[in-house]
Design an enzyme around this catalytic site. Structure first.
Site, PDB file in Angstrom:
ATOM      1  N   HIS A  96      30.387 -38.685 -62.699  1.00 19.89           N
ATOM      2  CA  HIS A  96      31.635 -37.999 -62.378  1.00 19.89           C
ATOM      3  C   HIS A  96      32.815 -38.692 -63.064  1.00 19.89           C
ATOM      4  O   HIS A  96      32.816 -39.908 -63.236  1.00 19.89           O
ATOM      5  CB  HIS A  96      31.884 -37.996 -60.871  1.00 19.89           C
ATOM      6  N   GLU A 114      32.591 -41.458 -54.765  1.00 24.25           N
ATOM      7  CA  GLU A 114      31.904 -41.047 -53.545  1.00 24.25           C
ATOM      8  C   GLU A 114      31.127 -42.211 -52.952  1.00 24.25           C
ATOM      9  O   GLU A 114      31.056 -43.298 -53.535  1.00 24.25           O
ATOM     10  CB  GLU A 114      30.952 -39.886 -53.844  1.00 24.25           C
ATOM     11  N   HIS A 171      24.079 -41.657 -61.661  1.00 25.03           N
ATOM     12  CA  HIS A 171      23.406 -41.719 -60.369  1.00 25.03           C
ATOM     13  C   HIS A 171      22.635 -40.429 -60.109  1.00 25.03           C
ATOM     14  O   HIS A 171      22.859 -39.409 -60.764  1.00 25.03           O
ATOM     15  CB  HIS A 171      24.421 -41.928 -59.240  1.00 25.03           C
ATOM     16  N   ARG A 191      26.202 -33.330 -65.879  1.00 25.58           N
ATOM     17  CA  ARG A 191      24.763 -33.603 -65.885  1.00 25.58           C
ATOM     18  C   ARG A 191      24.366 -34.334 -67.158  1.00 25.58           C
ATOM     19  O   ARG A 191      24.730 -33.926 -68.266  1.00 25.58           O
ATOM     20  CB  ARG A 191      23.960 -32.299 -65.791  1.00 25.58           C
TER      21      ARG A 191
END
Length: 314
Positions: A96, A114, A171, A191
């Site tokens: 991200h 996150e 991740h 992705r």
């Protein structure tokens, strides 16, 4: 306002989803490919709706913009998003962007830092966290060569583990894992690799390699999070992370616990057990799978029962 704001979650179907959101939490899910419960969300791609009180029926984003006194935040948008994810299959390997990159390349979207609390994990479950490339050139070469086993770092997980995943971290959740995720309010994912899976129409899912390579942090070794627990006013409080994005804690109640809400709002998710929340004026039943916000200056309250919460705030 001295009422908790209970929220109706939004469910998202995913190629890797399953049925554990129903099995573990009793949710009415749309299909046996349900991957995500957006439990506390004001993101345009899936907004929670208020279930109770004077604002019943309002979307969280509208509540945020029209009743700022409930939150006492300086953010122009609701900055956090709480999800529960059912990884019944491996998620794509992804990364991200941070706020600056997302703001420039994704129409002003927030970046996405996150963290994960492992609610459930089948024996042998692993996540991908970090990579072995020592330079951006090496990262590019290993991706081009498809050397995924050499590139990606795999970490075993078990129930109760916690992982902090800052923007720029390569991740992926592995098969058999259920997590509660606290994140910035963003839906931007790049992705890197998707196991050559095809969508329902038989097409390979889109990758975003140029942007992913741009934003990946190098080097990126996995380092466990250090956290501590303490007894506090009748409950066990585990402090996982506290930074400019969010503070995340676990509250474990067995019996009675007294608390006083913060000056700003607090997000609460019941991930196990059941019990009661008492204010001087009213008593509210709580059960596993409930999500609610304690508004700013909610005041003193009592929790009674056997319950585990994940709580978060700015």
């Amino acid at each position: 306002m001295n009422q908790p704001i209970f929220l109706e979650p939004v469910f998202q179907e995913r190629i890797w989803g399953g049925t554990k959101l129903k099995q573990l939490f009793g949710y009415e899910i749309p299909s046996d490919r349900t991957g995500e419960c957006w439990a506390v969300s004001a993101h345009p791609n899936g907004q929670s709706v208020v279930k109770n009180g004077p604002y019943q029926g309002m979307k969280l984003g509208d509540l945020w913009s029209k009743h700022t006194e409930l939150f006492r935040s300086g953010s122009p948008v609701f900055p956090l998003l709480t999800k529960i994810l059912d990884a019944s299959d491996d998620l794509s390997v992804q990364v991200h962007p941070d706020d600056a990159y997302a703001g420039e390349h994704e129409n002003g979207e927030l970046g996405k830092t996150e963290c994960w609390y492992i609610v459930d994990a089948e024996p042998g479950s692993v996540i991908i966290y970090g990579h072995e490339a020592k330079s951006r050139e090496q990262l590019v070469q290993m991706i081009e060569d498809g050397r995924w086993d050499d590139l990606l770092t795999r970490v075993p997980v078990k129930r109760g583990d916690f992982f902090y995943v800052p923007s720029g971290t390569i991740h992926a959740l592995g098969k058999g894992i259920v997590v509660l995720e606290t994140q910035q309010s963003s839906d931007t994912t790049y992705r890197v690799y998707d196991y050559d899976r095809k969508d329902k129409d038989g097409n390979l899912r889109e990758l975003h390699l140029e942007k992913a390579i741009d934003v990946t942090t190098i080097p990126q070794a996995y380092e466990p999070v250090s956290y501590s627990s303490k007894e506090e006013a009748g409950m066990t409080v585990t402090s996982f992370v506290s930074n400019s994005f969010f503070t995340v804690e676990k509250w474990e109640v067995s019996g009675q616990a007294q608390r006083s809400a913060r000056e700003k709002y607090t997000i609460c998710s019941v991930i196990d057990g059941n019990g009661l929340l008492r204010t001087p004026d009213q008593t509210y039943p709580l059960a596993k799978g409930d999500h609610f916000i304690l508004p700013a200056e909610f005041g003193p309250f009592e929790l009674e029962g056997k319950m585990t919460f994940i709580i978060s705030h700015e």
